[in-house]
Design an enzyme around this catalytic site. Structure first.
Site, PDB file in Angstrom:
ATOM      1  N   SER A  58      14.254  21.715 -15.782  1.00 45.06           N
ATOM      2  CA  SER A  58      13.043  22.495 -16.008  1.00 45.06           C
ATOM      3  C   SER A  58      13.445  23.827 -16.630  1.00 45.06           C
ATOM      4  O   SER A  58      14.494  24.380 -16.294  1.00 45.06           O
ATOM      5  CB  SER A  58      12.341  22.716 -14.672  1.00 45.06           C
ATOM      6  OG  SER A  58      11.527  23.866 -14.740  1.00 45.06           O
ATOM      7  N   GLU A  72       9.720   8.516 -16.807  1.00 45.91           N
ATOM      8  CA  GLU A  72       8.344   8.969 -17.069  1.00 45.91           C
ATOM      9  C   GLU A  72       7.914   8.627 -18.493  1.00 45.91           C
ATOM     10  O   GLU A  72       6.767   8.247 -18.741  1.00 45.91           O
ATOM     11  CB  GLU A  72       8.234  10.475 -16.852  1.00 45.91           C
ATOM     12  CG  GLU A  72       8.333  10.866 -15.388  1.00 45.91           C
ATOM     13  CD  GLU A  72       8.377  12.378 -15.210  1.00 45.91           C
ATOM     14  OE1 GLU A  72       7.459  12.920 -14.605  1.00 45.91           O
ATOM     15  OE2 GLU A  72       9.326  13.012 -15.695  1.00 45.91           O
ATOM     16  N   HIS A 114       0.829  -1.215   0.000  1.00 46.10           N
ATOM     17  CA  HIS A 114       0.000   0.000   0.000  1.00 46.10           C
ATOM     18  C   HIS A 114       0.861   1.262   0.000  1.00 46.10           C
ATOM     19  O   HIS A 114       0.447   2.310   0.476  1.00 46.10           O
ATOM     20  CB  HIS A 114      -0.959   0.056   1.202  1.00 46.10           C
ATOM     21  CG  HIS A 114      -1.723  -1.210   1.428  1.00 46.10           C
ATOM     22  ND1 HIS A 114      -2.978  -1.443   0.927  1.00 46.10           N
ATOM     23  CD2 HIS A 114      -1.377  -2.354   2.086  1.00 46.10           C
ATOM     24  CE1 HIS A 114      -3.393  -2.655   1.280  1.00 46.10           C
ATOM     25  NE2 HIS A 114      -2.426  -3.233   1.972  1.00 46.10           N
ATOM     26  N   LYS A 144      15.508  21.993 -10.443  1.00 47.81           N
ATOM     27  CA  LYS A 144      14.886  20.689 -10.718  1.00 47.81           C
ATOM     28  C   LYS A 144      15.683  19.764 -11.617  1.00 47.81           C
ATOM     29  O   LYS A 144      16.354  20.181 -12.539  1.00 47.81           O
ATOM     30  CB  LYS A 144      13.500  20.899 -11.337  1.00 47.81           C
ATOM     31  CG  LYS A 144      12.493  21.316 -10.300  1.00 47.81           C
ATOM     32  CD  LYS A 144      11.105  21.217 -10.838  1.00 47.81           C
ATOM     33  CE  LYS A 144      10.632  19.778 -10.858  1.00 47.81           C
ATOM     34  NZ  LYS A 144       9.444  19.649 -11.673  1.00 47.81           N
TER      35      LYS A 144
END
Ligand code: ARG
Length: 439
Positions: free
Chosen positions: A275, A288, A154, A281
């Site tokens: 970014s 992804e 979980h 970043k």
């Protein structure tokens, strides 16, 4: 040039011609198309349907086309219906009317079925090699990082495992993925050449010979099936979809682990991007993209399943739509495997943060319960006692193993000094290794 102009009184409409053409998609079958034609010609010669001279002339012409395509001197373009028309037209230009005998005892239906089978088989073997590469990367990274980490259910810290064990879970998934593709190759390993349009041919041909020359186990047993079957593409794409699901899950974990919240790993700069607005970043774009591209592979499988579902036997032009989704799925799987393998090989693993997360997560709570069970407490009662211990720890900002024996005894008098060894993380892992679960 049309391969079928004779029966027609009118020119084909230009819009229809473009609509019908698949050359831009099926051009990548050129090597298989030529290889298949050469095997066909060799068989026609042996069966006496072509003279030696004619056969040799055609084979020479086909080889020169192959060489020119590969060297770039013959670009695959122009007003042709498909790669089969392109090759045959070029052959006619090169060797003249003998070229017109190439298509004896053959239809484009068995020709295209053969081309895709050969192509799919060759590329499936490449996918297997790439899976093997990724497996090697995972195994190496796992071995180098046999350190404790929290295991999750979980997405909540659950029990202690090792980073090695976690990575090797993916190694097992990939082993099965590889098996699925090997199995698909074995099933598809039959030659459709000689099925003709749908009902074979009146010429005496030798399908065993072409099947053998082209590396198939045998010719197909049924002509209608041979020209209509696209199961093998579906099977490969099912295998690709399951494989992508695995890569996507691994990507998801890499994304989480590389976040500031986890800090378990660092993805190498070479596989991250920045970014345009936020200078601090570093984004896990490779992972992804793999996660994102999984949708495209599932979509390709669904696309071909849908194309095939209502088709009567045998060949229907709908089946020309088999190639684009297959090529898309294949290209995606190939690039995702290559990127994942590099990303795993170059990532850094942060042993300290994982260790800290293990300590903070009460990941030996289950073992405390097991300890109580070993002292004769019923598991449900033990579960509840440990619940109280965890609440106590939370209130006092301590890990279970940091509690004194006095504190522990206050909650359950059954607890003794030997608990500390029982719930020590390396000891817990050693027990797991002994029963063969953790390695
Ligand atoms: N381009 C076609 C395909 O990919 C080749 C077979 C054409 N056959 C036919 N009967 N029109 O399916």
């Amino acid at each position: 040039m049309k391969l079928w102009g004779g029966r027609f009184r009118k020119e084909e409409n230009k819009l229809m011609e473009d609509f019908n053409s698949s050359l831009h998609v099926d051009q990548r079958l050129y090597a298989e198309d030529i290889k298949g034609s050469i095997a066909h010609v060799n068989m026609l010669m042996q069966s006496g349907l072509l003279t030696q001279l004619e056969g040799e002339e055609i084979v020479k012409g086909l080889i020169s086309i192959l060489e020119d395509i590969e060297s770039g001197t013959l670009p695959i373009e122009g007003n042709y219906e498909d790669i089969h028309s392109f090759v045959e037209s070029n052959l006619t230009e090169r060797i003249g009317s003998t070229a017109k005998k190439l298509h004896t005892a053959r239809s484009r239906n068995d020709q295209v079925a053969l081309d895709i089978r050969l192509y799919a088989k060759r590329k499936a073997l490449d996918v297997i090699n790439r899976i093997e590469d990724l497996k090697q990367s995972l195994q190496k990274k796992a071995k180098e990082n046999n350190v404790i980490m929290p295991g999750y259910t979980h997405l909540q810290r659950a029990q202690v495992v090792t980073f090695q064990h976690h990575l090797l879970a993916y190694d097992q998934m990939l082993r099965r993925d590889k098996q699925r593709i090997e199995n698909a190759i074995e099933i598809m390993n039959e030659s459709p050449l000689g099925c003709g349009a749908l009902a074979g041919t009146t010429h005496t041909i030798n399908r065993e010979m072409t099947a053998n020359e082209l590396g198939f186990a045998k010719p197909v047993d049924n002509f209608l099936d041979g020209v209509s079957d696209r199961d093998y593409l579906l099977e490969l794409m099912s295998g690709f979809s399951i494989l992508m699901m695995h890569l996507s899950r691994l990507s998801e974990e890499l994304i989480l682990w590389s976040s500031q919240e986890f800090k378990f790993i660092q993805i190498d700069d070479a596989y991250s991007t920045g970014s345009s607005i936020m200078p601090q970043k570093k984004n896990p774009d490779a992972a992804e993209l793999i996660r994102g591209k999984t949708g495209r592979v599932y979509g390709s499988l669904t696309s071909l399943l849908t194309t095939m579902k209502g088709l009567p036997l045998a060949y229907n032009k709908d089946m020309q739509e088999d190639k684009e989704p297959f090529f898309t799925a294949l290209d995606t799987v190939q690039s995702c495997l290559a990127i994942m393998s590099k990303m795993i090989a170059t990532m850094k693993v942060n042993h300290e943060t994982m260790k800290k997360a293990v300590k903070e997560g009460f990941l030996n709570a289950t073992e405390v319960a097991d300890y109580l069970v070993s002292k004769g407490v019923a598991f449900r009662d033990a579960h509840s006692i440990v619940g109280s211990i965890v609440i106590y720890c939370e209130d006092h900002q301590k890990a279970i193993e940091e509690l004194t024996l006095e504190e522990l005894k206050q909650i359950s008098s059954i607890i003794d000094e030997d608990i500390y060894a029982f719930i020590d993380y390396p000891n817990i892992l050693n027990k797991g290794i002994k029963v063969g679960l953790l390695r």
